[in-house]
Scaffold this active site. Sequence first.
Site, PDB file in Angstrom:
ATOM      1  N   SER A 177      31.877  12.032 -27.054  1.00  0.00           N
ATOM      2  CA  SER A 177      33.385  12.718 -27.003  1.00  0.00           C
ATOM      3  C   SER A 177      34.085  13.511 -27.967  1.00  0.00           C
ATOM      4  O   SER A 177      35.155  13.393 -28.147  1.00  0.00           O
ATOM      5  CB  SER A 177      34.467  11.517 -26.569  1.00  0.00           C
ATOM      6  N   ARG A 192      32.356  20.306 -34.283  1.00  0.00           N
ATOM      7  CA  ARG A 192      33.218  19.755 -35.232  1.00  0.00           C
ATOM      8  C   ARG A 192      33.882  18.419 -34.923  1.00  0.00           C
ATOM      9  O   ARG A 192      33.604  18.040 -33.681  1.00  0.00           O
ATOM     10  CB  ARG A 192      34.442  20.670 -35.167  1.00  0.00           C
ATOM     11  N   ASP A 230      32.245  12.552 -22.627  1.00  0.00           N
ATOM     12  CA  ASP A 230      32.923  11.439 -21.887  1.00  0.00           C
ATOM     13  C   ASP A 230      33.461  12.102 -20.511  1.00  0.00           C
ATOM     14  O   ASP A 230      33.271  11.521 -19.603  1.00  0.00           O
ATOM     15  CB  ASP A 230      33.952  10.830 -22.665  1.00  0.00           C
TER      16      ASP A 230
END
Length: 496
Positions: A177, A192, A230
């Site tokens: 996620s 990132r 997710d």
Amino acid sequence: MKKATVGAVVVGTAAAVAVAALVMRHRMGKSSKWARARAILKEFEEKCATPDAKLKQVADAMTVEMHAGLASEGGSKLKMLISYVDNLPTGDEAGVFYALDLGGTNFRVLRVQLGGKDGGIMHQEFAEASIPPNLMVGTSEALFDYIAAELAKFVDEEGEKFHPPPGRQRELGFTFSFPIMQTSINSGTLIRWTKGFSIDDTVGKDVVAELTKAMQKREIDMRVSALVNDTVGTLAGGRFTDKDVSIAVILGTGTNAAYVERAQAIPKWHGPLPKSGEMVINMEWGNFRSSHLPLTQYDNAMDTDSLNPGEQIFEKICSGMYLGEILRRVLLRMAEEAGIFGEEVPAKLKNSFILRTPEMSAMHHDTSSDLRVVGDKLKDILEISNTSLKTRRLVVELCNIVATRGARLAAAGILGIIKKMGKDTPRESGPEKIVVAMDGGLYEHYTEYSKCLENTLVELLGKEMATSIVFKHANDGSGIGAALLAASNSVYVEDK
């Protein structure tokens, strides 16, 4: 004798006047301090205001950024990532599949048994673990080794009926996620970290290769069939049970959205058009930013102090990781400038992120006449005793301001997606059904927040469209969704 008596009376009167003056000054001091606290609250409320007109501007800005993000890489603050999911689950999937769900501060391992057409989900089991704080800022190897160790433990404890036939590997959907640049259905490099993670040596690496390396080290015979965000997993999980699900929104520690886009409406897609004609887009909407967002001095200071200044601005005003921290910052200013908790500023109130959103939610939902829950939370977390009912009410008002702004902005974001999909106005045949799959602890447990979000979206769409919008809580969509996508992308799919 008379002189002495008169003198005593004069002295006594002077003392009484002095005491009265002190009492009056104390009362005036208290009253001016309380006025200062109310002034801080009023200013905060005004800065957080989200009238419908502003929300519509936010929605339009979201739509504009979506177009820009689909046109070219780096064209927008919204990544609009191509997920490589062009076929969502149909309900015909069968077999035993696994999922790893790394969604934030918690990590889960799941096993799902699918029964094929009309069989649905026959069996599911999971184990959960917290990510130790040191691993959130450590090395890539340490994090993935920890994940693989938990997975190995889970597989070792399973019953024989779940063992794969000889020569067949277990297959896994990996819900990751965080922003990744997907390169295929089962590979992608980390752009990132967010949600408090900061592991520099993972950035730019293929997270599936990192996990595979750790699994091989632990001798786990398993292949990653699908790398899933997710939100994409929540969309897949929602679609498995309802063919009308076309948008998914996560509101938990962080926040994100995904939706089904027409492949022809993605200028940056250079591959062959998928047979379905559709592609799931992972928006990474936490990074949305617009001049229309109602930001306050507390938001700006929190952003400056964060691990990722200038990034994830939408997430920082809407999601579970940050709402409690915004509340703490306002309370700290009130304690410093208006002494709402007494002469001394409570030491613990100075600790960043000490006040978590679940505690804020508990205070916001306190319906007791003396707001006992508010008093208990302030005492247990911040070591502030004997708060007045007036002060407790002030805390609840602040909770309401912070939660309402976040929920209404999240609703505006969803409206932006509906506009991009061209479903914001009724068709001649009548309004088209829009089912939004929702997941995440903030949405699930913070009732005032979720209620406000749903009511706001209905309000923004207008009466005619209100009946077409349906919110569906896709419980554990990220885990089950990943397993479903592993099933629909299985290398053994033709063997069945």
